[in-house]
Scaffold this active site. Structure first.
Site, short mmCIF file in Angstrom:
data_model
loop_
_atom_site.label_atom_id
_atom_site.label_comp_id
_atom_site.label_asym_id
_atom_site.label_seq_id
_atom_site.Cartn_x
_atom_site.Cartn_y
_atom_site.Cartn_z
N LYS A 152 -7.84 4.44 -42.30
CA LYS A 152 -6.69 3.69 -42.21
C LYS A 152 -7.37 1.92 -41.21
O LYS A 152 -8.42 3.33 -40.43
CB LYS A 152 -5.74 3.90 -41.97
CG LYS A 152 -5.41 4.50 -41.32
CD LYS A 152 -4.10 5.62 -41.11
CE LYS A 152 -3.58 6.14 -39.89
NZ LYS A 152 -2.93 7.03 -40.08
N TYR A 212 -6.16 -8.81 -6.77
CA TYR A 212 -5.37 -9.29 -6.85
C TYR A 212 -3.80 -7.89 -6.82
O TYR A 212 -3.41 -6.99 -7.00
CB TYR A 212 -4.38 -9.87 -8.16
CG TYR A 212 -5.64 -10.55 -9.23
CD1 TYR A 212 -5.69 -12.32 -8.61
CD2 TYR A 212 -6.04 -10.37 -10.02
CE1 TYR A 212 -5.97 -12.83 -9.66
CE2 TYR A 212 -7.40 -10.86 -11.14
CZ TYR A 212 -7.27 -11.95 -10.67
OH TYR A 212 -7.96 -13.04 -10.80
C1 LIG Z 1 -3.19 8.79 -40.18
C2 LIG Z 1 -2.44 9.65 -41.63
C3 LIG Z 1 -3.38 10.96 -41.30
C4 LIG Z 1 -4.59 11.46 -40.56
O1 LIG Z 1 -4.43 11.54 -39.64
P1 LIG Z 1 -4.56 12.44 -38.38
O2 LIG Z 1 -4.31 13.02 -37.09
O3 LIG Z 1 -5.93 10.87 -37.56
O4 LIG Z 1 -6.08 13.06 -39.30
C5 LIG Z 1 -3.91 11.74 -42.66
N1 LIG Z 1 -1.81 11.39 -43.06
C6 LIG Z 1 -1.68 10.30 -43.07
C7 LIG Z 1 -0.59 9.98 -44.44
C8 LIG Z 1 -1.85 9.37 -42.41
O5 LIG Z 1 -0.63 8.63 -41.89
#
Ligand SMILES: *Cc1c(COP(=O)(O)O)cnc(C)c1O
Length: 357
Positions: free
Chosen positions: A30, A256
């Site tokens: 993702k 700044y």
């Molecule tokens: C992002 C996600 C993962 C992976 O999680 P990690 O902690 O990055 O391994 C697994 N399952 C779902 C539903 C996610 O959204």
């Protein structure tokens, strides 16, 4: 500007192979593969022996299909684009009882994984009896063309937490459901629950499960601090260069609006990377960068620049490492800068020079 986001391809692949070991892994790709680039990452994961992928976006799922004809692709969010799911052979979550009843006909020919909601409460069937209801209604549906139930899954909300008991609760509830369904004689081609943290803390894939669903470990960051850094290696280097080194006197301010008051006569390197490149304020404030193998404190962060307090061994053109395997993203996660994925997502891929070596 020379600020660079660079991935060592051999190290990325090597890490993926180490994460897989002899287990069956569903790679989570993702958010453009945690911003490591979807196409790059899928190709490396295929080389590492992974042939099951999941993402939250249908567009990404289709991009994965275009890279591999025979992989299993699982969409973790529901979509109503049932034609595209069928066309590209993408399997999808079944996120609720309502979704099932409303779309029962349209789902014909789509392969789904029944999702158990659990403590995260983001999506899924509420309990065992709702799961059974879908299975029984589906079995009693005498249409010749209907959806296929191929999987069963959940997602833990507390696997990365060690100070609270919720992980043990959600794990127990889930395993009871899996056992009960298997005892009832139901079978599934895919049963998956574990993210990176759960995979490591359980020392592998749960019994009766076909896959662990792994994201961050495949991208080289540890999900929790008790894990040895040798188990998971970071292939990403984010760096800038020293533009010039300036002498400052005690009582001078740099940056700044009085960003940093110089305590005694010193040297400040002006570096060509800043928050505009996605370096989080918390990553800079009170933290360090590596120049010529040595750590130096960051004293100020601007959009395209930062100040690093250095000594006379540092010169213009020297590389300034914000992240590499010696100063890792997960180090700053455990120091409270932000989640691994948050630091990765902040990086600006338009302003940074992007390279794979
Ligand atoms: C992002 C996600 C993962 C992976 O999680 P990690 O902690 O990055 O391994 C697994 N399952 C779902 C539903 C996610 O959204």
């Amino acid at each position: 500007m020379t600020a660079t986001w660079s991935v060592n391809t051999a190290q990325f692949l090597d890490n993926a192979k180490n994460v897989v070991s002899n287990n069956s892994i569903m790679a989570v790709v993702k958010n453009n593969a945690y911003h490591y680039d979807l196409e790059f990452s899928v190709k490396q994961f295929l080389k590492a022996g992974i042939n099951t992928f999941s993402t939250t976006s249908l567009k990404e799922a289709i991009r994965v299909r275009k890279l591999t004809d025979d992989a299993t692709i699982f969409l973790m969010n529901p979509t109503f684009e049932f034609d595209l799911l069928r066309k590209y052979r993408i399997q999808m979550t079944l996120p609720s009882l309502d979704f099932y009843y409303y779309n029962k006909k349209e789902l014909a020919g789509v392969s789904v994984h029944l999702e158990f909601e659990n403590l995260l409460h983001r999506s899924g069937l509420h309990n065992y009896s709702e799961i059974l209801e879908v299975l029984e209604d589906h079995a009693n549906n005498d249409q010749s063309h209907k959806m296929n139930i191929v999987g069963l899954w959940t997602h833990f909300g507390y696997a990365d937490e060690f100070d609270v008991p919720e992980y043990e609760t959600e794990k127990r509830d889930w395993l009871e459901i899996v056992d009960a369904l298997l005892n009832q004689g139901y079978t599934f081609d895919y049963i998956h629950a574990q993210n990176s943290a759960s995979y490591y803390r359980e020392d592998g894939v749960f019994p009766h499960h076909t896959h662990a669903r792994i994201g961050i470990a495949l991208y080289g960051s540890r999900p929790y601090s008790q894990l040895s850094p040798a188990l998971i290696k970071q292939s990403l280097t984010v760096s800038g260069k020293v533009i010039q080194v300036r002498d400052l006197k005690q009582g001078d301010y740099c940056g700044y609006s009085f960003t940093y008051e110089v305590k005694e006569n010193t040297k400040l390197a002006v570096v060509d990377i800043g928050y505009g490149d996605g370096i989080l304020k918390a990553r800079a404030k009170g933290q360090e960068a590596i120049i010529n193998g040595k750590r130096y404190p960051i004293r100020g962060l601007m959009m395209s620049h930062m100040f690093v307090e250095v000594d006379d061994t540092v010169h213009a053109e020297d590389d300034v490492i914000l992240y590499n395997n010696d100063i890792r993203i997960d180090e700053f996660t455990f120091k409270g800068v932000g989640a691994n994925s948050e630091q990765l997502s902040a990086m600006n891929h338009d302003s940074l020079i992007k390279e794979y070596v």
